[in-house]
Design a protein around this motif. Structure first.
Motif, short mmCIF file in Angstrom:
data_model
loop_
_atom_site.label_atom_id
_atom_site.label_comp_id
_atom_site.label_asym_id
_atom_site.label_seq_id
_atom_site.Cartn_x
_atom_site.Cartn_y
_atom_site.Cartn_z
N LEU A 197 31.09 43.93 -24.52
CA LEU A 197 30.42 44.38 -23.31
C LEU A 197 29.75 43.25 -22.54
O LEU A 197 29.20 43.47 -21.47
N ASP A 198 29.77 42.04 -23.09
CA ASP A 198 29.14 40.90 -22.42
C ASP A 198 30.13 40.26 -21.44
O ASP A 198 31.24 39.88 -21.82
N PRO A 199 29.73 40.11 -20.16
CA PRO A 199 30.63 39.52 -19.16
C PRO A 199 30.64 38.00 -19.21
O PRO A 199 29.70 37.36 -19.69
N ALA A 200 31.71 37.43 -18.67
CA ALA A 200 31.83 35.98 -18.50
C ALA A 200 32.72 35.73 -17.30
O ALA A 200 33.69 36.45 -17.07
N ILE A 201 32.38 34.72 -16.50
CA ILE A 201 33.16 34.40 -15.32
C ILE A 201 33.43 32.90 -15.26
O ILE A 201 32.71 32.10 -15.87
N SER A 202 34.47 32.54 -14.51
CA SER A 202 34.76 31.13 -14.24
C SER A 202 35.44 31.05 -12.89
O SER A 202 36.13 31.98 -12.46
N ALA A 203 35.22 29.95 -12.19
CA ALA A 203 35.80 29.79 -10.86
C ALA A 203 35.80 28.32 -10.47
O ALA A 203 34.92 27.55 -10.88
N THR A 204 36.79 27.93 -9.69
CA THR A 204 36.82 26.61 -9.07
C THR A 204 36.19 26.73 -7.68
O THR A 204 36.62 27.55 -6.87
N ILE A 205 35.15 25.95 -7.43
CA ILE A 205 34.42 26.06 -6.17
C ILE A 205 35.22 25.38 -5.07
O ILE A 205 35.57 24.20 -5.17
N THR A 206 35.50 26.13 -4.01
CA THR A 206 36.32 25.62 -2.90
C THR A 206 35.50 25.16 -1.71
O THR A 206 36.05 24.55 -0.78
N ARG A 207 34.19 25.44 -1.71
CA ARG A 207 33.35 25.02 -0.60
C ARG A 207 31.94 24.73 -1.11
O ARG A 207 31.35 25.54 -1.82
N SER A 208 31.42 23.56 -0.78
CA SER A 208 30.07 23.20 -1.21
C SER A 208 29.05 24.14 -0.56
O SER A 208 29.21 24.55 0.60
N GLY A 209 28.00 24.48 -1.32
CA GLY A 209 26.98 25.34 -0.77
C GLY A 209 26.12 25.96 -1.84
O GLY A 209 26.12 25.52 -3.01
#
Length: 211
Positions: A197-209
């Protein structure tokens, strides 16, 4: 208690023997504890941790399942100084607070590699988000049903962002939802269940901010 880490880390498991670690004096009434703030410690460091509960007399004694984690009572009731041996390889350590009148139920404290910080309420809206840095953990508390906790971090194009919630796996009833939002509030990615039930995410950042 929710432990929110904005970078995943791999920690090896190891077997361990129970040891007794005690403070200098006995108290007269049994202690009570609901949680620790923060609820994680870092191997190779000395940290101050506050136990939330009732301590009508102080100090108390501490039983720990790991010989690598040493507890000592600070002058203020409920506050401990915890020293973690750099060789500690456990992911979690069990402990009890006790005195001559009784003991608490066993509780966990996690051993990680990221420095923990405490959330600051109110942070239910993005405009109230707590500022955090990469390579930090956040110890957060579910204050009410459908509680929302917001955190703000500056990311750069090309960054590999990851976040994981350590909660249900370690005995919490929380069923969390984890989202990464951009500056306009649009959902970049989200997770409901990953490690159980514990979530986890990952992403490549495409725009600084700010996210």
């Amino acid at each position: 208690m929710i432990r929110f880490a904005i970078q995943t880390a791999t920690v090896a498991y190891a077997s361990f023997a129970s040891v007794m670690i005690a403070s200098l004096c006995l108290a007269e009434e049994p202690p009570q504890i609901t949680r620790l703030e923060p609820n994680s410690i870092v191997a190779g460091q000395v940290m101050e941790v506050r136990a939330v509960g009732q301590f009508k007399t102080w100090p108390v004694q501490v039983w720990s399942s790991s010989p690598h984690v040493t507890w000592s009572c600070k002058p203020e009731a409920g506050v401990f100084q915890i020293s973690v041996d750099g060789s500690a390889a456990q992911k979690e350590v069990w402990f009890r607070l006790f005195n001559s009148s009784g003991a608490t139920l066993p509780k966990r404290i996690l051993i990680g590699t990221l420095s923990p910080v405490l959330e600051k309420e109110p942070n239910d809206q993005p405009s109230q988000a707590n500022d955090i840095k990469p390579d930090e953990e956040v110890s957060a508390v579910l204050e009410k049903n459908v509680d929302v906790d917001c955190f703000r971090v500056h990311l750069t194009e090309g960054d590999q962002f990851s976040a994981v919630v350590d909660s249900h796996r370690f005995g919490s009833p929380v069923d969390a939802n984890l989202q990464l939002l951009d500056e306009k509030g649009f959902v970049v990615t989200e997770s409901i269940d990953h490690f159980g039930l514990d979530p986890a995410i990952s992403a490549t950042i495409t725009r600084s901010g700010v996210y």
